[in-house]
Design a protein around this motif. Structure first.
Motif, PDB file in Angstrom:
ATOM      1  N   LYS A  65       0.833  -1.208   0.000  1.00 42.89           N
ATOM      2  CA  LYS A  65       0.000   0.000   0.000  1.00 42.89           C
ATOM      3  C   LYS A  65       0.866   1.255   0.000  1.00 42.89           C
ATOM      4  N   GLY A  66       0.395   2.255  -0.717  1.00 45.12           N
ATOM      5  CA  GLY A  66       1.079   3.543  -0.714  1.00 45.12           C
ATOM      6  C   GLY A  66       2.341   3.577  -1.554  1.00 45.12           C
ATOM      7  N   THR A  67       2.606   2.512  -2.334  1.00 44.51           N
ATOM      8  CA  THR A  67       3.826   2.504  -3.136  1.00 44.51           C
ATOM      9  C   THR A  67       3.528   2.020  -4.549  1.00 44.51           C
ATOM     10  N   THR A  68       4.224   2.560  -5.506  1.00 38.63           N
ATOM     11  CA  THR A  68       4.185   2.088  -6.882  1.00 38.63           C
ATOM     12  C   THR A  68       5.598   2.116  -7.424  1.00 38.63           C
ATOM     13  N   ILE A  69       5.794   1.422  -8.525  1.00 38.60           N
ATOM     14  CA  ILE A  69       7.091   1.401  -9.189  1.00 38.60           C
ATOM     15  C   ILE A  69       6.875   1.919 -10.603  1.00 38.60           C
ATOM     16  N   SER A  70       7.749   2.798 -11.057  1.00 38.76           N
ATOM     17  CA  SER A  70       7.689   3.267 -12.441  1.00 38.76           C
ATOM     18  C   SER A  70       8.894   2.713 -13.177  1.00 38.76           C
ATOM     19  N   ILE A  71       8.625   2.102 -14.313  1.00 40.81           N
ATOM     20  CA  ILE A  71       9.701   1.550 -15.124  1.00 40.81           C
ATOM     21  C   ILE A  71       9.722   2.332 -16.426  1.00 40.81           C
ATOM     22  N   GLY A  72      10.824   3.008 -16.675  1.00 43.85           N
ATOM     23  CA  GLY A  72      10.923   3.825 -17.877  1.00 43.85           C
ATOM     24  C   GLY A  72       9.890   4.933 -17.873  1.00 43.85           C
ATOM     25  N   LYS A  73       9.266   5.159 -19.032  1.00 43.87           N
ATOM     26  CA  LYS A  73       8.259   6.208 -19.155  1.00 43.87           C
ATOM     27  C   LYS A  73       6.846   5.651 -19.025  1.00 43.87           C
ATOM     28  N   GLY A  74       6.724   4.378 -18.669  1.00 44.08           N
ATOM     29  CA  GLY A  74       5.409   3.749 -18.567  1.00 44.08           C
ATOM     30  C   GLY A  74       4.645   4.208 -17.342  1.00 44.08           C
ATOM     31  N   ASN A  75       3.417   3.763 -17.263  1.00 43.79           N
ATOM     32  CA  ASN A  75       2.574   4.081 -16.113  1.00 43.79           C
ATOM     33  C   ASN A  75       3.094   3.361 -14.875  1.00 43.79           C
ATOM     34  N   PRO A  76       2.866   3.937 -13.700  1.00 42.33           N
ATOM     35  CA  PRO A  76       3.283   3.268 -12.473  1.00 42.33           C
ATOM     36  C   PRO A  76       2.557   1.924 -12.329  1.00 42.33           C
ATOM     37  N   VAL A  77       3.275   0.946 -11.817  1.00 44.90           N
ATOM     38  CA  VAL A  77       2.691  -0.375 -11.565  1.00 44.90           C
ATOM     39  C   VAL A  77       2.734  -0.632 -10.061  1.00 44.90           C
ATOM     40  N   PRO A  78       1.823  -1.466  -9.562  1.00 41.24           N
ATOM     41  CA  PRO A  78       1.822  -1.754  -8.119  1.00 41.24           C
ATOM     42  C   PRO A  78       3.129  -2.402  -7.676  1.00 41.24           C
ATOM     43  N   ASN A  79       3.515  -2.094  -6.469  1.00 39.89           N
ATOM     44  CA  ASN A  79       4.703  -2.684  -5.868  1.00 39.89           C
ATOM     45  C   ASN A  79       4.256  -3.955  -5.135  1.00 39.89           C
ATOM     46  N   ILE A  80       4.587  -5.098  -5.663  1.00 35.24           N
ATOM     47  CA  ILE A  80       4.181  -6.369  -5.071  1.00 35.24           C
ATOM     48  C   ILE A  80       5.328  -6.892  -4.221  1.00 35.24           C
ATOM     49  N   GLY A  81       5.004  -7.371  -3.021  1.00 34.56           N
ATOM     50  CA  GLY A  81       6.045  -7.884  -2.140  1.00 34.56           C
ATOM     51  C   GLY A  81       5.468  -8.625  -0.956  1.00 34.56           C
ATOM     52  N   THR A  82       6.308  -8.905   0.003  1.00 31.40           N
ATOM     53  CA  THR A  82       5.886  -9.580   1.234  1.00 31.40           C
ATOM     54  C   THR A  82       6.240  -8.709   2.430  1.00 31.40           C
ATOM     55  N   TRP A  83       5.519  -8.916   3.528  1.00 29.72           N
ATOM     56  CA  TRP A  83       5.806  -8.217   4.773  1.00 29.72           C
ATOM     57  C   TRP A  83       5.337  -9.076   5.932  1.00 29.72           C
ATOM     58  N   VAL A  84       5.826  -8.731   7.122  1.00 31.06           N
ATOM     59  CA  VAL A  84       5.475  -9.460   8.337  1.00 31.06           C
ATOM     60  C   VAL A  84       4.735  -8.512   9.277  1.00 31.06           C
ATOM     61  N   GLU A  85       3.588  -8.986   9.789  1.00 28.07           N
ATOM     62  CA  GLU A  85       2.807  -8.225  10.766  1.00 28.07           C
ATOM     63  C   GLU A  85       2.985  -8.892  12.128  1.00 28.07           C
ATOM     64  N   LEU A  86       3.467  -8.137  13.092  1.00 26.80           N
ATOM     65  CA  LEU A  86       3.689  -8.648  14.448  1.00 26.80           C
ATOM     66  C   LEU A  86       2.787  -7.901  15.426  1.00 26.80           C
ATOM     67  N   ILE A  87       2.004  -8.657  16.183  1.00 26.81           N
ATOM     68  CA  ILE A  87       1.119  -8.048  17.181  1.00 26.81           C
ATOM     69  C   ILE A  87       1.408  -8.707  18.522  1.00 26.81           C
ATOM     70  N   ALA A  88       1.642  -7.890  19.538  1.00 26.98           N
ATOM     71  CA  ALA A  88       1.858  -8.385  20.900  1.00 26.98           C
ATOM     72  C   ALA A  88       0.759  -7.819  21.787  1.00 26.98           C
TER      73      ALA A  88
END
Length: 120
Positions: free
Chosen positions: A80-103
């Motif tokens: 969320k809140g991030t995109t990647i731009s490659i060359g002069k093309g339209n921004p594409v979603p930034n796909i990845g992994t993350w860890v959610e920690l709740i204590a």
């Protein structure tokens, strides 16, 4: 690298930093969502927490007799809140992994008194 390429690279870096400075990071967005979802457990019993969230992956005890229940979730998807731009093309979603920690911090009487959330 010629001076034109250096100028283009420098302006790209500066504009990227400028654009990102006004936006909430993926971690901030996810953390706010997790706070909203989980603050409702504060004041509830640890039995209610167990019924809704299942068993924690780890439990620790403090010297004061409080329990800390740890929940960890690994997620994959569009950051969320991030995109990647490659060359002069339209921004594409930034796909990845993350860890959610709740204590969840549980007092001596078995009542959830607080929570701590981290996103990595």
């Amino acid at each position: 690298m010629n001076s034109f390429a250096k100028t283009i690279m420098a302006s790209t870096i500066v504009s990227t930093l400028f654009f990102m400075s006004g936006c909430a990071s993926h971690e901030q967005i996810i953390k706010e969502e997790l706070v909203k979802k989980n603050t409702s457990y504060i004041g509830k019993t640890k039995d209610e927490l167990l019924l809704h969230k299942g068993p924690p992956y780890k439990v620790a005890k403090t010297s004061e007799g409080k329990e800390i229940w740890f929940y960890k979730t690994v997620r994959a998807g569009i950051k969320k809140g991030t995109t990647i731009s490659i060359g002069k093309g339209n921004p594409v979603p930034n796909i990845g992994t993350w860890v959610e920690l709740i204590a969840f911090i549980i007092d001596k009487n078995g009542i959830v008194e607080n929570l701590v959330i981290e996103v990595e």
